[in-house]
Scaffold this motif. Sequence first.
Motif, PDB file in Angstrom:
ATOM      1  N   ARG A   4       1.048  -1.056   0.111  1.00 16.05           N
ATOM      2  CA  ARG A   4       0.110  -0.119   0.076  1.00 16.05           C
ATOM      3  C   ARG A   4       0.774   1.237  -0.086  1.00 16.05           C
ATOM      4  O   ARG A   4       1.954   1.258   0.437  1.00 16.05           O
ATOM      5  CB  ARG A   4      -1.152   0.213   1.241  1.00 16.05           C
ATOM      6  N   SER A   5       0.268   2.425  -0.637  1.00 16.69           N
ATOM      7  CA  SER A   5       1.265   3.344  -0.738  1.00 16.69           C
ATOM      8  C   SER A   5       1.605   4.203   0.321  1.00 16.69           C
ATOM      9  O   SER A   5       2.732   4.867   0.570  1.00 16.69           O
ATOM     10  CB  SER A   5       0.560   4.379  -1.849  1.00 16.69           C
ATOM     11  N   ILE A   6       0.809   3.925   1.476  1.00 17.17           N
ATOM     12  CA  ILE A   6       1.115   4.585   2.817  1.00 17.17           C
ATOM     13  C   ILE A   6       2.153   3.636   3.666  1.00 17.17           C
ATOM     14  O   ILE A   6       2.606   4.465   4.661  1.00 17.17           O
ATOM     15  CB  ILE A   6      -0.317   4.464   3.728  1.00 17.17           C
ATOM     16  N   TYR A   7       2.569   2.790   3.259  1.00 17.71           N
ATOM     17  CA  TYR A   7       3.533   2.259   3.924  1.00 17.71           C
ATOM     18  C   TYR A   7       4.711   2.686   3.939  1.00 17.71           C
ATOM     19  O   TYR A   7       5.241   3.150   2.897  1.00 17.71           O
ATOM     20  CB  TYR A   7       3.850   0.642   3.448  1.00 17.71           C
ATOM     21  N   PRO A   8       5.354   2.841   5.079  1.00 15.07           N
ATOM     22  CA  PRO A   8       6.703   3.533   5.022  1.00 15.07           C
ATOM     23  C   PRO A   8       7.871   2.759   4.259  1.00 15.07           C
ATOM     24  O   PRO A   8       7.763   1.597   4.322  1.00 15.07           O
ATOM     25  CB  PRO A   8       7.172   3.766   6.479  1.00 15.07           C
ATOM     26  N   MET A   9       8.692   3.338   3.348  1.00 19.55           N
ATOM     27  CA  MET A   9       9.778   2.633   2.908  1.00 19.55           C
ATOM     28  C   MET A   9      10.891   3.500   2.999  1.00 19.55           C
ATOM     29  O   MET A   9      11.149   5.024   3.111  1.00 19.55           O
ATOM     30  CB  MET A   9       9.434   2.540   1.131  1.00 19.55           C
ATOM     31  N   GLY A  10      12.128   3.008   2.887  1.00 20.28           N
ATOM     32  CA  GLY A  10      13.546   3.624   3.102  1.00 20.28           C
ATOM     33  C   GLY A  10      14.634   2.811   2.785  1.00 20.28           C
ATOM     34  O   GLY A  10      14.454   1.690   2.347  1.00 20.28           O
ATOM     35  N   TRP A  11      15.771   3.576   3.322  1.00 20.51           N
ATOM     36  CA  TRP A  11      17.042   2.826   3.048  1.00 20.51           C
ATOM     37  C   TRP A  11      17.776   2.812   4.336  1.00 20.51           C
ATOM     38  O   TRP A  11      18.003   3.966   4.971  1.00 20.51           O
ATOM     39  CB  TRP A  11      17.879   3.570   1.951  1.00 20.51           C
ATOM     40  N   SER A  40      10.772   7.168   3.520  1.00 19.89           N
ATOM     41  CA  SER A  40       9.717   8.062   3.038  1.00 19.89           C
ATOM     42  C   SER A  40       8.742   7.573   4.302  1.00 19.89           C
ATOM     43  O   SER A  40       8.458   6.212   4.396  1.00 19.89           O
ATOM     44  CB  SER A  40       9.218   7.644   1.644  1.00 19.89           C
ATOM     45  N   GLU A  41       8.296   8.351   5.191  1.00 27.73           N
ATOM     46  CA  GLU A  41       7.663   7.958   6.246  1.00 27.73           C
ATOM     47  C   GLU A  41       6.230   7.808   6.308  1.00 27.73           C
ATOM     48  O   GLU A  41       5.727   8.469   5.211  1.00 27.73           O
ATOM     49  CB  GLU A  41       8.166   8.767   7.609  1.00 27.73           C
ATOM     50  N   LEU A  42       5.597   7.237   7.322  1.00 30.85           N
ATOM     51  CA  LEU A  42       4.080   7.308   7.151  1.00 30.85           C
ATOM     52  C   LEU A  42       3.309   8.732   7.216  1.00 30.85           C
ATOM     53  O   LEU A  42       4.015   9.595   7.933  1.00 30.85           O
ATOM     54  CB  LEU A  42       3.557   6.698   8.669  1.00 30.85           C
ATOM     55  N   GLY A  43       2.662   9.089   6.052  1.00 36.85           N
ATOM     56  CA  GLY A  43       2.116  10.426   6.023  1.00 36.85           C
ATOM     57  C   GLY A  43       3.015  11.204   4.857  1.00 36.85           C
ATOM     58  O   GLY A  43       2.589  12.132   4.305  1.00 36.85           O
ATOM     59  N   GLY A  44       3.893  10.437   4.533  1.00 40.25           N
ATOM     60  CA  GLY A  44       4.578  10.982   3.075  1.00 40.25           C
ATOM     61  C   GLY A  44       5.800  11.876   3.347  1.00 40.25           C
ATOM     62  O   GLY A  44       6.426  12.340   2.561  1.00 40.25           O
ATOM     63  N   SER A  45       6.229  12.075   4.519  1.00 37.24           N
ATOM     64  CA  SER A  45       7.303  12.979   4.949  1.00 37.24           C
ATOM     65  C   SER A  45       8.481  12.082   4.606  1.00 37.24           C
ATOM     66  O   SER A  45       8.366  11.047   4.771  1.00 37.24           O
ATOM     67  CB  SER A  45       7.264  13.385   6.619  1.00 37.24           C
ATOM     68  N   ILE A  46       9.838  13.127   4.613  1.00 33.21           N
ATOM     69  CA  ILE A  46      10.908  12.520   4.053  1.00 33.21           C
ATOM     70  C   ILE A  46      11.868  12.658   5.354  1.00 33.21           C
ATOM     71  O   ILE A  46      11.932  14.021   5.757  1.00 33.21           O
ATOM     72  CB  ILE A  46      11.466  13.190   2.981  1.00 33.21           C
ATOM     73  N   LYS A  47      12.622  11.871   5.561  1.00 32.09           N
ATOM     74  CA  LYS A  47      13.750  11.903   6.671  1.00 32.09           C
ATOM     75  C   LYS A  47      15.026  11.519   6.066  1.00 32.09           C
ATOM     76  O   LYS A  47      15.077  10.396   5.323  1.00 32.09           O
ATOM     77  CB  LYS A  47      13.357  11.296   7.691  1.00 32.09           C
ATOM     78  N   TYR A  48      16.270  12.273   6.346  1.00 31.19           N
ATOM     79  CA  TYR A  48      17.313  12.076   6.012  1.00 31.19           C
ATOM     80  C   TYR A  48      18.510  11.887   7.367  1.00 31.19           C
ATOM     81  O   TYR A  48      18.212  12.723   8.207  1.00 31.19           O
ATOM     82  CB  TYR A  48      18.238  12.871   4.978  1.00 31.19           C
ATOM     83  N   SER A  49      19.351  10.966   7.157  1.00 32.09           N
ATOM     84  CA  SER A  49      20.329  11.400   8.266  1.00 32.09           C
ATOM     85  C   SER A  49      21.140  12.479   8.079  1.00 32.09           C
ATOM     86  O   SER A  49      21.443  12.908   6.949  1.00 32.09           O
ATOM     87  CB  SER A  49      21.227   9.934   8.297  1.00 32.09           C
ATOM     88  N   ASP A  50      21.835  12.882   9.163  1.00 32.85           N
ATOM     89  CA  ASP A  50      22.415  14.341   8.894  1.00 32.85           C
ATOM     90  C   ASP A  50      23.739  13.970   8.214  1.00 32.85           C
ATOM     91  O   ASP A  50      24.235  14.905   7.418  1.00 32.85           O
ATOM     92  CB  ASP A  50      23.016  14.706  10.346  1.00 32.85           C
TER      93      ASP A  50
END
Length: 115
Positions: free
Chosen positions: A29-36, A51-61
């Motif tokens: 489902r498109s809502i599932y968080p995915m990442g690396w 790519s977190e729940l709700g669509g926000s993006i998070k990066y390590s510093d």
Amino acid sequence: QVQLVESGGGSVQAGGSLRLSCAASGSIRSIYPMGWYRQAPGKQRELVAASELGGSIKYSDSVKGRFTISRDNAKNTVDLQMNSLKPEDTAVYYCTLNDLSKNYWGQGTQVTVSS
């Protein structure tokens, strides 16, 4: 059941670029968080970008401004564009997906950056 298959790893000199791709199959489902995530020898696995729940993006510093995560929900893929690579980016990179009850992991792809 979810399966994740990564591709695009390899060896590059410092300052170079690589693009990793991850294809997800199964009940997605498109809502599932995915990442690396990545894991360097002798170190713990760490978040690179998500790519977190709700669509926000998070990066390590450590990768902000150099790496870009992108997601194609129609194709169930998530890519990681890595620019200005540094030797300290050398690691096995893993794609991950959370179906809100369990984390799934790909088999990993090696990225080696030489100085």
